[in-house]
Write a protein that holds these residues in place. Sequence first.
Motif, PDB file in Angstrom:
ATOM      1  N   PRO A  55      23.596  -4.861  53.239  1.00  0.00           N
ATOM      2  CA  PRO A  55      22.811  -6.423  52.728  1.00  0.00           C
ATOM      3  C   PRO A  55      21.860  -6.112  51.524  1.00  0.00           C
ATOM      4  CG  PRO A  55      22.929  -5.713  55.307  1.00  0.00           C
ATOM      5  CD  PRO A  55      23.387  -4.532  54.667  1.00  0.00           C
ATOM      6  N   SER A  56      21.670  -4.946  51.352  1.00  0.00           N
ATOM      7  CA  SER A  56      20.568  -4.635  50.084  1.00  0.00           C
ATOM      8  C   SER A  56      21.244  -4.951  48.942  1.00  0.00           C
ATOM      9  CB  SER A  56      20.143  -3.255  50.003  1.00  0.00           C
ATOM     10  OG  SER A  56      19.168  -2.928  51.404  1.00  0.00           O
ATOM     11  N   TYR A  57      22.629  -5.180  48.900  1.00  0.00           N
ATOM     12  CA  TYR A  57      23.426  -5.567  47.613  1.00  0.00           C
ATOM     13  C   TYR A  57      23.732  -7.088  47.462  1.00  0.00           C
ATOM     14  CZ  TYR A  57      24.255  -0.952  45.831  1.00  0.00           C
ATOM     15  OH  TYR A  57      24.450   0.241  45.250  1.00  0.00           O
ATOM     16  N   ALA A  58      23.146  -7.846  48.503  1.00  0.00           N
ATOM     17  CA  ALA A  58      23.433  -9.052  48.424  1.00  0.00           C
ATOM     18  C   ALA A  58      22.921  -9.834  46.807  1.00  0.00           C
ATOM     19  CB  ALA A  58      22.433 -10.008  49.373  1.00  0.00           C
ATOM     20  N   GLY A  59      23.879 -10.552  46.256  1.00  0.00           N
ATOM     21  CA  GLY A  59      23.584 -11.052  45.051  1.00  0.00           C
ATOM     22  C   GLY A  59      23.839 -10.089  43.893  1.00  0.00           C
ATOM     23  N   GLY A 167      18.579 -14.910  38.176  1.00  0.00           N
ATOM     24  CA  GLY A 167      18.425 -13.411  38.329  1.00  0.00           C
ATOM     25  C   GLY A 167      17.850 -13.371  39.776  1.00  0.00           C
ATOM     26  N   LEU A 168      17.410 -11.843  40.160  1.00  0.00           N
ATOM     27  CA  LEU A 168      16.840 -11.698  41.226  1.00  0.00           C
ATOM     28  C   LEU A 168      15.450 -11.773  41.472  1.00  0.00           C
ATOM     29  CD1 LEU A 168      19.008  -8.503  42.385  1.00  0.00           C
ATOM     30  CD2 LEU A 168      19.337 -10.728  42.930  1.00  0.00           C
ATOM     31  N   VAL A 169      14.618 -11.929  40.319  1.00  0.00           N
ATOM     32  CA  VAL A 169      13.263 -12.036  40.276  1.00  0.00           C
ATOM     33  C   VAL A 169      12.940 -13.264  41.055  1.00  0.00           C
ATOM     34  CG1 VAL A 169      11.110 -12.096  38.847  1.00  0.00           C
ATOM     35  CG2 VAL A 169      12.942 -10.397  38.276  1.00  0.00           C
ATOM     36  N   GLY A 170      11.913 -13.317  41.943  1.00  0.00           N
ATOM     37  CA  GLY A 170      11.733 -14.623  42.579  1.00  0.00           C
ATOM     38  C   GLY A 170      12.468 -15.107  43.796  1.00  0.00           C
ATOM     39  N   LEU A 171      13.699 -14.254  44.036  1.00  0.00           N
ATOM     40  CA  LEU A 171      14.468 -14.815  45.029  1.00  0.00           C
ATOM     41  C   LEU A 171      14.099 -13.900  46.389  1.00  0.00           C
ATOM     42  CD1 LEU A 171      18.182 -14.706  43.563  1.00  0.00           C
ATOM     43  CD2 LEU A 171      16.535 -16.698  44.032  1.00  0.00           C
ATOM     44  N   ALA A 259       8.820 -12.128  46.600  1.00  0.00           N
ATOM     45  CA  ALA A 259       9.146 -13.386  47.181  1.00  0.00           C
ATOM     46  C   ALA A 259       9.331 -13.268  48.752  1.00  0.00           C
ATOM     47  CB  ALA A 259      10.617 -13.950  46.586  1.00  0.00           C
ATOM     48  N   THR A 260       9.816 -12.090  49.376  1.00  0.00           N
ATOM     49  CA  THR A 260       9.970 -12.053  50.870  1.00  0.00           C
ATOM     50  C   THR A 260       8.656 -11.815  51.191  1.00  0.00           C
ATOM     51  OG1 THR A 260      12.155 -11.166  50.585  1.00  0.00           O
ATOM     52  CG2 THR A 260      10.817 -10.619  52.562  1.00  0.00           C
ATOM     53  N   GLY A 261       7.575 -11.151  50.193  1.00  0.00           N
ATOM     54  CA  GLY A 261       6.214 -10.845  51.070  1.00  0.00           C
ATOM     55  C   GLY A 261       5.432 -12.218  51.401  1.00  0.00           C
ATOM     56  N   GLU A 262       5.684 -13.499  50.782  1.00  0.00           N
ATOM     57  CA  GLU A 262       4.867 -14.479  51.220  1.00  0.00           C
ATOM     58  C   GLU A 262       4.912 -14.610  52.591  1.00  0.00           C
ATOM     59  OE1 GLU A 262       6.380 -17.728  49.009  1.00  0.00           O
ATOM     60  OE2 GLU A 262       6.258 -16.891  47.071  1.00  0.00           O
TER      61      GLU A 262
END
Length: 399
Positions: A55-59, A167-171, A259-262
């Motif tokens: 799952p770490s490869y999602a996206g 991209g992945l930043v902020g996702l 993002a997940t850290g929120e």
Amino acid sequence: MVKSAPWNEVRPTALLVLADGTVIEGKGLGATGKAVGEVCFNTALTGYQEILTDPSYAGQVVTFTFPHIGNVGANEEDIEDLTPAARAGAVGAIFRADITDPSNFRAAEHLDQWLKRRGIVALSGVDTRALTSLLREKGAANAVIAHAPDGRFDIETLKAEARDWGGLVGLDLAKEVTSGQSSSWTETPWVWDEGYGSATESPFHIVAVDYGVKRNILRLLSSLGARVTVVPATTAAEDILAMEPDGIFLSNGPGDPEATGEYAVPMIRELLKSDIPIFGICLGHQLLALALGAKTVKMHQGHHGANHPVKDHTTGKVEIVSMNHGFSVDGKSLPEGVEETHVSLFDDSNCGISLAGKPVFSVQHHPEASPGPQDSHYLFRRFVNLIRERKGEPALAER
């Protein structure tokens, strides 16, 4: 630009279209259609099924640097995501050579068939060395991977989709791959000629927070005497503590840790107020670091492979490990009281931390070795020993 082929030429049936307008042609495999994602490269020689279902490869679209992918076929035992129906993992794959017929006693089907069922768009016939060099120079690239059996593509639309993807930043992708509800885990690691086992004795309880956890992580925890409860990523700290865990595990997962850290960071900070041992891997490592006051950064190309050298400062040993991450903890941002325990010998990036005076630690790499070497299996024993110490029981030997 890719032009239409004359009537007597074979059309490419798959394309990789990068955000900068680069178009790479290939032979389509796996699912038809298209997928947008970040293109990275993985240097592992084996374990392609485990990689594609991590799952770490999602996206992400995985470029395999090893040229022969698929020759051992596919089966249902080597997947790593908890819920195969959700297809948490890579959205695309890029191979150098065509997939050959499987030649392995564990093969249950051809990899191409498995890719189709999994919904993964793939292409072969690509010079993966040149693509890897491009990604090393320019960094992981946003792209669209497309497969059309008739070879007809709207190139300009694909370019626009690749260019416009953020991209992945902020996702926050952990919410997309996490478990829908809490569940128990008892399966233990695979044994030759026996398959996977089941834990029969569980003297202590570990709660695993699922940000995209891999099956083999849970197997290793279970094999060391843990009753494992898997909980969704958004589970509140008070609900975790109400389960009376002897240890808490923060799993790997995809996306931007900030993002997940929120929602994850406030929960972890509450857990840190207890004396319960905590162990994090990959995204769990990054989230723990954020909760302790450190920062994370987006890497140029990331670390993806099963041959990365890491030094454990606590033992002085160098181990070869599996890596899969595009973000990292900024080692220079670690606050007082947080020790850097592991470091990458490729680029000196942070690969592990521990909290002074608390039974809390984490690592960036994947010690579950699925795929990869088993040099870091000792970390699971290190975690279990913190639990055993708290319960007044003798430690297991780290090996």
